[in-house]
Write an enzyme that holds these catalytic residues in place. Structure first.
Site, PDB file in Angstrom:
ATOM      1  CG  HIS A 185     -39.233 -78.931 -34.202  1.00  0.00           C
ATOM      2  ND1 HIS A 185     -38.654 -79.488 -33.081  1.00  0.00           N
ATOM      3  CD2 HIS A 185     -40.549 -79.224 -34.129  1.00  0.00           C
ATOM      4  CE1 HIS A 185     -39.599 -80.084 -32.374  1.00  0.00           C
ATOM      5  NE2 HIS A 185     -40.764 -79.947 -32.988  1.00  0.00           N
ATOM      6  CG  ASP A 196     -35.419 -78.720 -32.170  1.00  0.00           C
ATOM      7  OD1 ASP A 196     -35.789 -77.645 -32.677  1.00  0.00           O
ATOM      8  OD2 ASP A 196     -36.190 -79.683 -31.947  1.00  0.00           O
ATOM      9  CB  SER A 219     -42.031 -79.743 -29.994  1.00  0.00           C
ATOM     10  OG  SER A 219     -41.700 -80.997 -30.493  1.00  0.00           O
TER      11      SER A 219
HETATM   12  N1  ARG Z   1     -41.368 -83.245 -32.621  1.00  0.00           N
HETATM   13  C1  ARG Z   1     -42.458 -83.327 -31.714  1.00  0.00           C
HETATM   14  C2  ARG Z   1     -43.215 -82.010 -31.680  1.00  0.00           C
HETATM   15  O1  ARG Z   1     -43.103 -81.220 -32.567  1.00  0.00           O
HETATM   16  C3  ARG Z   1     -42.050 -83.826 -30.361  1.00  0.00           C
HETATM   17  C4  ARG Z   1     -41.764 -85.262 -30.396  1.00  0.00           C
HETATM   18  C5  ARG Z   1     -41.313 -85.834 -29.098  1.00  0.00           C
HETATM   19  N2  ARG Z   1     -41.383 -87.252 -29.212  1.00  0.00           N
HETATM   20  C6  ARG Z   1     -41.123 -88.123 -28.256  1.00  0.00           C
HETATM   21  N3  ARG Z   1     -41.315 -89.368 -28.499  1.00  0.00           N
HETATM   22  N4  ARG Z   1     -40.685 -87.752 -27.105  1.00  0.00           N
HETATM   23  O2  ARG Z   1     -44.034 -81.785 -30.840  1.00  0.00           O
END
Ligand code: ARG
Length: 269
Positions: free
Chosen positions: A75, A128, A224
């Site tokens: 992503h 992902d 992420s």
């Molecule tokens: N989707 C998020 C990003 O793009 C990461 C989220 C991780 N969340 C969590 N509560 N561990 O950085």
């Protein structure tokens, strides 16, 4: 709102955010600064054009698994984060050896090749993962991906998640790499926490989850693609979660063992 959208809106820097109550016993937001050179395999994905000059243009994390191979979250290379297809981000780079993003140390390495899992599902967050081949080999020490039957994946293990980023959830991004300790949780616990919602659906085949019973320490938007490590081995990549550091909503990670076939096929070694 989906985490990836929030990430894009938040200009996507890494954060290790926790509620104010939990923040007290750690440094600022559930994590603490990492000593430089302690985690040479923690790298940043960056584009100065898209994300500005200030923090080296960092927008996601990544992990060096070979001297020219980086793994990250699929992503991170999607439109929701980048605002356009990654092929059109002309200055996409991997920053290695730079603990402090406002410094000039280390290198910003060009990308030779990108493989994004063809079945990455932005609704469930399944698969992902992406493999980036660097244009040159870097001297920094890579980390080993833990094999599927390695005990490091066991529930109850203490894991460490690494990331740069927003330390409050409102846009104050860290300059220096931080880490937080979280517990690897049982698949049944993860599945119960995430039976399927707009945030994603837990699937043990390609995911693992980690957190604290009372919430607190966690990864968050912008972390992420970064590493989750147990006993010096890579077990996960920061992927998604509902909120950050909430009790009952652990962080979900791409299961590192699911990366092995892709790294063998698409990595540069
Ligand atoms: N989707 C998020 C990003 O793009 C990461 C989220 C991780 N969340 C969590 N509560 N561990 O950085």
């Amino acid at each position: 709102m989906r985490p990836t959208i929030r990430a894009a809106l938040g200009a996507v820097a890494l954060i290790l955010a926790v509620p104010a109550s939990a923040a007290a016993d750690e440094s600022v937001v559930g994590g603490k600064p990492v000593r430089p050179s302690q985690s040479p395999w923690a790298v940043a994905l960056a584009s100065h054009q898209r994300f500005g000059e200030q923090r080296s243009g960092q927008f996601c994390g990544g992990v060096l698994v070979g001297h020219a191979t980086v793994v990250t979250a699929a992503h991170c290379l999607g439109r929701e984060v980048l605002g356009l297809p990654w092929q059109e981000v002309k200055d996409l780079r991997v920053v290695v050896g730079r603990n402090n993003l406002t410094a000039k140390e280390g290198q910003e390495v060009k990308i030779a090749k990108v493989w994004v899992h063809p079945h990455y599902n932005s609704w469930t967050n399944e698969d992902d993962m992406a493999v980036i081949t660097l244009q040159e080999r870097v001297p920094n020490q890579p980390i080993q991906i833990a094999g599927p039957n390695d005990g490091v994946y066991e529930a109850g293990n203490t894991a460490t998640v690494y990331g740069w980023g927003d330390m409050t959830g409102d846009g104050s991004y860290a300059s220096r790499l931080r880490s937080a300790r979280v517990n690897v949780l049982r698949d049944t616990v993860c599945a119960r926490a995430y039976p399927g919602s707009a945030d994603g659906t837990y699937n043990a085949a390609s995911m693992l989850c980690a957190g604290e019973p009372k919430g607190g320490r966690d990864a968050c938007q912008g972390d992420s693609g970064g590493p989750l490590v147990v006993r010096g081995q890579l077990v996960g990549l920061v992927s998604w979660g509902t909120g950050c550091g909430r009790a009952g909503s652990p962080g979900v990670y791409t299961r590192a063992s699911a990366l092995l076939p892709a790294v063998l096929t698409h990595g540069a070694g």
